[in-house]
Design an enzyme around this catalytic site. Structure first.
Site, short mmCIF file in Angstrom:
data_model
loop_
_atom_site.label_atom_id
_atom_site.label_comp_id
_atom_site.label_asym_id
_atom_site.label_seq_id
_atom_site.Cartn_x
_atom_site.Cartn_y
_atom_site.Cartn_z
N CYS A 91 49.95 32.37 11.81
CA CYS A 91 49.27 31.26 11.14
C CYS A 91 49.32 30.06 12.08
CB CYS A 91 50.02 30.96 9.84
SG CYS A 91 49.40 29.53 8.94
N CYS A 202 42.15 29.65 13.15
CA CYS A 202 42.85 29.92 11.88
C CYS A 202 42.75 31.42 11.68
CB CYS A 202 42.17 29.18 10.74
SG CYS A 202 42.71 29.72 9.10
N1 DGL Z 1 45.84 31.24 8.32
C1 DGL Z 1 46.25 29.91 8.55
C2 DGL Z 1 46.02 29.48 9.99
O1 DGL Z 1 45.96 30.29 10.89
C3 DGL Z 1 45.79 28.78 7.67
C4 DGL Z 1 45.54 28.98 6.29
C5 DGL Z 1 45.82 27.88 5.34
O2 DGL Z 1 45.24 26.78 5.39
O3 DGL Z 1 46.61 28.20 4.49
O4 DGL Z 1 45.89 28.31 10.25
#
Ligand code: DGL
Length: 273
Positions: A91, A202
């Site tokens: 993430c 993301c």
């Molecule tokens: N999957 C997360 C990332 O790579 C972000 C998701 C979220 O905003 O919860 O930034």
């Protein structure tokens, strides 16, 4: 101190006290990190992966930095008793907010993070315009602004915050007219800029790649950091002599704990469990 006294010092600091059969914990605010787990399981097929998606608290990307830091710390603390040799923060948002804190808390554990694949994009498209789609937290944190400064002489970098996009993936909407309309409202103005590459900063966004590609056209290259992260994980495990051999496994868990979210996770992962 008497001369005859013998002092024996055991220097354990920095030594990694883990074993090969422990889990690799892969964390995300929800389902996005599955795009990284897909790559990890291909590159490290003999490892035992434990995936934890915190969908109950998603999205992280519109929260305060302190909240994201606390949520990420809780995820790691909660799973540590299960035997974790490495944590992959799959993430970008949680990495930007919490990786330094986590490394300070667990100095004996390998902690791998994610960042938008800007270096890769600049190497492939020098002197061109590169769009970075990410969450508000990722784009405002120092980690990204420093990365952008590093490459601002070599390419034109256009950051694009995408609030609301994570929710489409969380609710399983990967091809709906609502998604296309939302993405079009986000991308159409900026695509007038003659963009050469789009960085998906993301981990939820690779699941939306077909729709993004359709809007951007076939000449725009779409990149993400999951392959680089998986390769780095393998390198670090190898260096620490922690690579496992044998039959690998993947365990999917989620803070919502419902059969629906676990089914959706398995579907997104698209690998036999
Ligand atoms: N999957 C997360 C990332 O790579 C972000 C998701 C979220 O905003 O919860 O930034």
């Amino acid at each position: 101190m008497r001369d005859s006294e013998i002092f024996v010092h055991y220097f354990l600091a920095g030594e990694i006290m883990h074993n090969k059969d422990e889990y690799i914990l892969v964390l995300d605010s929800g389902l996005g990190g599955l795009s990284v787990l897909r790559e990890l399981s291909e590159i490290l097929p003999e490892e035992q992966f434990l995936y934890y998606g915190d969908s109950k608290n998603a999205p992280y990307g519109t929260r305060s930095t302190e909240e994201v830091r606390l949520l990420t710390q809780n995820c790691v603390a909660q799973h540590r008793p299960m035997g974790i040799k490495t944590v992959v923060i799959a993430c970008n948002t949680a990495t930007a907010a919490a990786i330094e804190d986590l490394r300070a808390t667990y100095p004996d554990t390998i902690i791998i993070g994610m960042e938008p694949a800007l270096k890769l994009a600049v190497d492939r498209h020098p002197g061109k315009k590169i769009l970075v789609m990410a969450t508000n937290v990722t784009l405002r944190e120092h980690k990204f602004t420093a990365l952008m400064d590093r490459f601002s002489d070599t390419a034109t970098i256009l950051p694009l915050p995408c609030p609301g996009l994570v929710e489409f993936v969380e609710s399983g909407q990967l091809h709906t007219p609502e998604l296309s309309a939302y993405l079009s409202s986000l991308l159409t103005p900026v695509l007038k800029e003659d963009i050469s590459a789009i960085v998906l900063g993301c981990t939820h966004f690779p699941f939306l790649k077909p729709v993004i590609q359709e809007l951007a056209g076939p000449d725009v290259e779409i990149l993400d950091g999951s392959h680089g992260t998986a390769m780095q994980t393998r390198r670090r495990l190898e260096e620490a002599n922690l690579l496992r051999t044998g039959k690998g496994s993947i365990t999917l868990t989620n803070s919502l704990g419902t059969p629906e979210i676990l089914n959706r996770s398995a579907k997104l992962l698209e690998v036999p469990l």
